[in-house]
Every structure is written in C-alpha cells, then in structure tokens.
Design an enzyme around this catalytic site. Structure first.
Site, PDB file in Angstrom:
ATOM      1  N   ASP A   1      -7.378   0.403  -8.019  1.00 57.86           N
ATOM      2  CA  ASP A   1      -7.153  -0.988  -7.575  1.00 57.86           C
ATOM      3  C   ASP A   1      -8.263  -1.893  -8.088  1.00 57.86           C
ATOM      4  OD1 ASP A   1      -5.655  -2.912  -6.323  1.00 57.86           O
ATOM      5  OD2 ASP A   1      -6.392  -2.519  -4.316  1.00 57.86           O
TER       6      ASP A   1
ATOM      7  N   HIS B   1      -6.117  -1.189   4.284  1.00 54.51           N
ATOM      8  CA  HIS B   1      -6.556  -1.537   2.927  1.00 54.51           C
ATOM      9  C   HIS B   1      -6.753  -3.050   2.918  1.00 54.51           C
ATOM     10  CE1 HIS B   1      -5.953  -1.108  -1.622  1.00 54.51           C
ATOM     11  NE2 HIS B   1      -5.689  -2.378  -1.466  1.00 54.51           N
TER      12      HIS B   1
ATOM     13  N   HIS C   1      -8.385  -6.482   1.274  1.00 56.49           N
ATOM     14  CA  HIS C   1      -9.070  -7.228   0.221  1.00 56.49           C
ATOM     15  C   HIS C   1      -9.964  -8.241   0.943  1.00 56.49           C
ATOM     16  CE1 HIS C   1      -6.953  -5.831  -3.512  1.00 56.49           C
ATOM     17  NE2 HIS C   1      -6.283  -5.226  -2.550  1.00 56.49           N
TER      18      HIS C   1
ATOM     19  N   CYS D   1      -4.859  -7.499  -7.664  1.00 53.86           N
ATOM     20  CA  CYS D   1      -3.593  -7.031  -8.224  1.00 53.86           C
ATOM     21  C   CYS D   1      -3.093  -8.083  -9.204  1.00 53.86           C
ATOM     22  CB  CYS D   1      -2.576  -6.816  -7.108  1.00 53.86           C
ATOM     23  SG  CYS D   1      -0.911  -6.527  -7.711  1.00 53.86           S
TER      24      CYS D   1
ATOM     25  N   ASN E   1     -11.435  -6.004  -3.706  1.00 54.64           N
ATOM     26  CA  ASN E   1     -11.264  -5.162  -2.523  1.00 54.64           C
ATOM     27  C   ASN E   1     -12.541  -5.246  -1.694  1.00 54.64           C
ATOM     28  OD1 ASN E   1      -9.548  -3.808  -4.771  1.00 54.64           O
ATOM     29  ND2 ASN E   1      -8.802  -2.912  -2.871  1.00 54.64           N
TER      30      ASN E   1
HETATM   31  P1  HMG Z   1      10.898  -1.851 -15.017  1.00 50.10           P
HETATM   32  O1  HMG Z   1      10.608  -2.610 -16.265  1.00 50.10           O
HETATM   33  O2  HMG Z   1      11.894  -2.420 -14.069  1.00 50.10           O
HETATM   34  O3  HMG Z   1      11.236  -0.314 -15.288  1.00 50.10           O
HETATM   35  O4  HMG Z   1       9.516  -1.632 -14.273  1.00 50.10           O
HETATM   36  P2  HMG Z   1      12.344   0.416 -16.093  1.00 50.10           P
HETATM   37  O5  HMG Z   1      12.728   1.615 -15.286  1.00 50.10           O
HETATM   38  O6  HMG Z   1      13.401  -0.542 -16.541  1.00 50.10           O
HETATM   39  O7  HMG Z   1      11.543   0.913 -17.384  1.00 50.10           O
HETATM   40  C1  HMG Z   1      10.988   0.011 -18.310  1.00 50.10           C
HETATM   41  C2  HMG Z   1      10.010   0.745 -19.185  1.00 50.10           C
HETATM   42  O8  HMG Z   1       8.905   1.224 -18.387  1.00 50.10           O
HETATM   43  C3  HMG Z   1      10.600   1.986 -19.859  1.00 50.10           C
HETATM   44  O9  HMG Z   1       9.916   2.138 -21.101  1.00 50.10           O
HETATM   45  C4  HMG Z   1      10.175   3.093 -18.947  1.00 50.10           C
HETATM   46  O10 HMG Z   1      10.089   4.356 -19.575  1.00 50.10           O
HETATM   47  C5  HMG Z   1       8.781   2.638 -18.538  1.00 50.10           C
HETATM   48  P3  HMG Z   1      10.539   1.582 -22.480  1.00 50.10           P
HETATM   49  O11 HMG Z   1      11.854   2.301 -22.601  1.00 50.10           O
HETATM   50  O12 HMG Z   1      10.711   0.089 -22.297  1.00 50.10           O
HETATM   51  O13 HMG Z   1       9.514   1.951 -23.491  1.00 50.10           O
HETATM   52  N1  HMG Z   1       8.329   3.201 -17.267  1.00 50.10           N
HETATM   53  C6  HMG Z   1       7.166   3.831 -17.102  1.00 50.10           C
HETATM   54  N2  HMG Z   1       6.158   4.092 -17.957  1.00 50.10           N
HETATM   55  C7  HMG Z   1       5.098   4.757 -17.465  1.00 50.10           C
HETATM   56  N3  HMG Z   1       4.987   5.157 -16.189  1.00 50.10           N
HETATM   57  C8  HMG Z   1       5.974   4.921 -15.320  1.00 50.10           C
HETATM   58  C9  HMG Z   1       7.117   4.231 -15.774  1.00 50.10           C
HETATM   59  N4  HMG Z   1       8.262   3.850 -15.172  1.00 50.10           N
HETATM   60  C10 HMG Z   1       9.009   3.225 -16.105  1.00 50.10           C
HETATM   61  N5  HMG Z   1       5.858   5.333 -14.041  1.00 50.10           N
HETATM   62  C11 HMG Z   1       8.072  -0.408 -12.813  1.00 50.10           C
HETATM   63  C12 HMG Z   1       9.463  -0.985 -13.011  1.00 50.10           C
HETATM   64  C13 HMG Z   1       7.961  -0.014 -11.346  1.00 50.10           C
HETATM   65  C14 HMG Z   1       7.880   0.792 -13.695  1.00 50.10           C
HETATM   66  C15 HMG Z   1       7.036  -1.516 -13.168  1.00 50.10           C
HETATM   67  O14 HMG Z   1       7.350  -2.666 -12.429  1.00 50.10           O
HETATM   68  C16 HMG Z   1       5.622  -1.125 -12.863  1.00 50.10           C
HETATM   69  O15 HMG Z   1       5.080  -0.218 -13.492  1.00 50.10           O
HETATM   70  N6  HMG Z   1       4.977  -1.805 -11.899  1.00 50.10           N
HETATM   71  C17 HMG Z   1       3.619  -1.483 -11.513  1.00 50.10           C
HETATM   72  C18 HMG Z   1       2.918  -2.716 -11.053  1.00 50.10           C
HETATM   73  C19 HMG Z   1       1.545  -2.340 -10.573  1.00 50.10           C
HETATM   74  O16 HMG Z   1       0.990  -1.305 -10.934  1.00 50.10           O
HETATM   75  N7  HMG Z   1       0.942  -3.210  -9.722  1.00 50.10           N
HETATM   76  C20 HMG Z   1      -0.364  -2.956  -9.199  1.00 50.10           C
HETATM   77  C21 HMG Z   1      -0.414  -1.806  -8.238  1.00 50.10           C
HETATM   78  S1  HMG Z   1       0.191  -2.214  -6.599  1.00 50.10           S
HETATM   79  C22 HMG Z   1      -1.182  -2.951  -5.841  1.00 50.10           C
HETATM   80  O17 HMG Z   1      -2.162  -3.226  -6.486  1.00 50.10           O
HETATM   81  C23 HMG Z   1      -1.160  -3.148  -4.361  1.00 50.10           C
HETATM   82  C24 HMG Z   1      -1.985  -2.087  -3.608  1.00 50.10           C
HETATM   83  O18 HMG Z   1      -3.328  -2.052  -4.052  1.00 50.10           O
HETATM   84  C25 HMG Z   1      -1.963  -2.400  -2.118  1.00 50.10           C
HETATM   85  C26 HMG Z   1      -2.270  -3.871  -1.847  1.00 50.10           C
HETATM   86  O19 HMG Z   1      -3.416  -4.284  -2.010  1.00 50.10           O
HETATM   87  O20 HMG Z   1      -1.298  -4.545  -1.487  1.00 50.10           O
HETATM   88  C27 HMG Z   1      -1.388  -0.685  -3.785  1.00 50.10           C
HETATM   89 MG    MG Z   2      -4.922  -3.502  -3.285  1.00 49.31          MG
END
Ligand code: HMG
Ligand code: MG
Length: 289
Positions: free
Chosen positions: A16, A207, A209, A240, A249
């Site tokens: 994060d 969690h 921030h 994020c 954080n």
């Molecule tokens: P999408 O574009 O809707 O996914 O993304 P898709 O299923 O259509 O796939 C698109 C492409 O992504 C494909 O590749 C997939 O293979 C690939 P392409 O054919 O275009 O080359 N793909 C992946 N690649 C690697 N690893 C994977 C994966 N899945 C699909 N796991 C998806 C949907 C969920 C994947 C996307 O929106 C995403 O990765 N989001 C992550 C966002 C993120 O990481 N945000 C920060 C973390 S959350 C946070 O910080 C909050 C937290 O700290 C708590 C808080 O503070 O609130 C936890």
């Molecule tokens: Mg967070």
C-alpha cells in the site's frame, strides 16, 4: 502476559505504501525494505500486489518481489490479489497469506476494480477455494469504510454488509479501511459499533490512512472496542492511485510508539524500525527526484 495487551501490526508499506509512487522503485530496493521490516520483527508484511500491471505499474514486479522476499519463521508474507489469476500467481510465487479487496462504495469498486461490489465478491470465491486447497489464510479488505472519495460519507450498515459477505465466503479476517483518511473518532466509533453488531472483534482489523492526522485517535477507538490487529506503513508511505486525496498510511513508527506508550505488546524493535523508515523515506525521495 494478559492476552488483551497483545497487538499485531500488519506492515503494508511494501504494497500500500509503494503502489502510489509514480516513479519506478527497483525490485532490489523493495526487497531491501522487506528485509529491514522483517528484521524489525513484524509478523505480517504485505509484500506486493498481484494486480494488473496496467492498473498499478509499480506492482508489476510482484513475482520477483514475492519470490525474492526474505522469509523467517514467525513471519507471514502476504499478497494482495483481486481475482483468481492473481491468486494463482501469488501462490506459485510463495505467498503465505492472500488479501482480497472489496469496497463499501459502489463507485470506488468500479474505479478501483472495474466491477460492482457483488461482482467483486463473486471473483473472490475461487480465490478462497484456491487458498483453502493450499491452507492459506485470506484477509478481506473493505475500502471506503467511512468515506468514499467519489460518494462521500458511507453508511456503516453498508460496511457491515460487505464484512459479513467476506466472512461468509471464508475470509479469516476483515480489515475495515479508511481509504482516504477522513475518519474521526466519532465516525470510527459509529462504523465499528455497527460492524460489531455482527462481527466479533477477533475477526476485525483496522487500516487507517492518516490524511487528517486522526489515525491514532481512531486506533484508540478500535482498541477500546477490543480490536487488536492494525495496519501501518513504514514512514507513512502510501495511498491508492484510484482514491484521490488518499495520503499516507498511518506510519509504523508512530503506531509502535503509541501502542508502547499504552502498554500494548507488539513485538517490533523500534531502532530496527527506524532504520527501515529512514530507508523508506529515502526511497520516496529518490522516486520523486
Ligand atoms: P479489468 O481490466 O476489468 O480486467 O481489471 P480484465 O479481467 O478485463 O483483464 C484485463 C487485463 O488485465 C488482461 O490482460 C488480464 O490478463 C489482466 P490483457 O489481456 O489486457 O493483457 N489481469 C491481470 N494481470 C495481472 N494480475 C491480475 C490480473 N487480472 C487481470 N490479477 C482488475 C480488473 C481487478 C484486474 C484491475 O482493475 C486491477 O488490477 N485493479 C487493481 C487496482 C489496485 O490495485 N488498487 C490498489 C489496491 S486497493 C487499495 O489500495 C485499498 C486498500 O489499501 C485498503 C484501503 O486503504 O481502502 C487495500
Ligand atoms: Mg490502503
């Protein structure tokens, strides 16, 4: 020692903390940070995120980070995963715990994961099944547990609902997250009291921030409610990329000092943590040069 004085800190800096940095941080530096945090005595470190590299380029080296991270007995290295694809890769790379992430706000679910809340829960089912086959625990995050950057105030009942769903599908712990750091003690209290009508304190983590400097005051509310698992990031790194306004954080050093002052036992060595925090600060500065 009285059980209720034991607190677990989940160090989320390598994930994060670093995910929000625009400039590329080398895998070697990420591994050095994880090693220093491990040496500081954390028992849980969220090492990286197996998310799409198109969505979060900073986490694109997840495989090398998880494979290269120093392990030691008593340390659980976890990986954030959004779906089955991420879970398969994280487990193959040696993740010892997985974390899935849902949101209590529909708009944030859409912006962060391109799906509805219900779709995100459906995506987690195969993750839980896979983790079960490998005997790995799965944490479930509930983002926007107080405020959403797009929708504003979030109803505590919506948070409770997502917590219940994450536990129903098999998460061992739910981390309620103040994603943009706008919680106040009164709002934290309202949210936690509502959630705890159906979820026991032993299954909850918080969690925070620290955008508004209220994270420690909110920790006190959670402690009073019996919660004993808290997230923080070395040097207050973090944010994020899909949550505008989310600053760092809660800094691990601040949390550790706060808990020590109140007589809680956390197992983290302050001097070693300070070295890790200084290193984290240098990484951030170098990334912003
Ligand atoms: P999408 O574009 O809707 O996914 O993304 P898709 O299923 O259509 O796939 C698109 C492409 O992504 C494909 O590749 C997939 O293979 C690939 P392409 O054919 O275009 O080359 N793909 C992946 N690649 C690697 N690893 C994977 C994966 N899945 C699909 N796991 C998806 C949907 C969920 C994947 C996307 O929106 C995403 O990765 N989001 C992550 C966002 C993120 O990481 N945000 C920060 C973390 S959350 C946070 O910080 C909050 C937290 O700290 C708590 C808080 O503070 O609130 C936890
Ligand atoms: Mg967070």
């Amino acid at each position: 020692m009285e059980e209720s004085r034991k607190v677990t800190i989940v160090e989320v800096g390598p994930r994060d903390g670093l995910q929000n940095e625009k400039a590329k941080i080398s895998t070697r530096d990420k591994l050095a940070l994880i090693r220093m945090l491990s040496e500081a005595g954390f028992s849980r470190i969220e090492a990286t995120a197996f998310v799409s590299p198109k969505w979060v380029p900073q986490m694109a080296d997840h495989d090398a980070v998880m494979r290269g991270a120093q392990r030691r007995p008593g340390l659980l290295l976890s990986a954030l995963v959004p779906n089955e694809k991420g879970a398969v890769a994280a487990i193959a790379a040696g993740a010892q715990e997985l974390a899935v992430f849902a949101s209590a706000s529909e708009t944030f679910a859409e912006k962060n994961t391109n799906c509805t809340i219900a779709e995100s829960i459906a995506r987690f089912r195969p993750v839980l099944a896979l983790a079960g086959q490998h005997g790995l625990p799965v944490r479930g995050y509930v983002s926007c547990a107080v405020d959403c950057p797009y929708e504003g105030a979030v109803a505590p009942e919506a948070v409770r609902d997502v917590c219940e769903r994450l536990l129903e599908i098999g998460c061992s712990e739910v981390a309620v997250a103040d994603t943009i750091g706008r919680a106040t003690p009164a709002r934290t209290d309202r949210m936690l009291s509502t959630v705890m009508k159906s979820v026991v304190a032993e299954r909850l983590a918080c969690h925070f921030h620290d955008t508004s400097g209220m994270a420690l005051a909110n920790i006190d509310i959670a402690l009073a409610g019996g919660i004993r698992v808290f997230d923080s990031a070395a040097g207050g790194l973090g944010g994020c990329p899909y949550a505008p306004g989310a600053a760092g954080n809660l800094a691990s050093g601040r949390l550790v000092r706060h808990l020590s002052d109140r007589g809680f036992v956390h197992g983290v060595n302050s001097e070693a943590l300070e070295r890790a925090e200084q290193f984290a600060a240098r990484l951030r500065l170098a990334a912003r040069d």
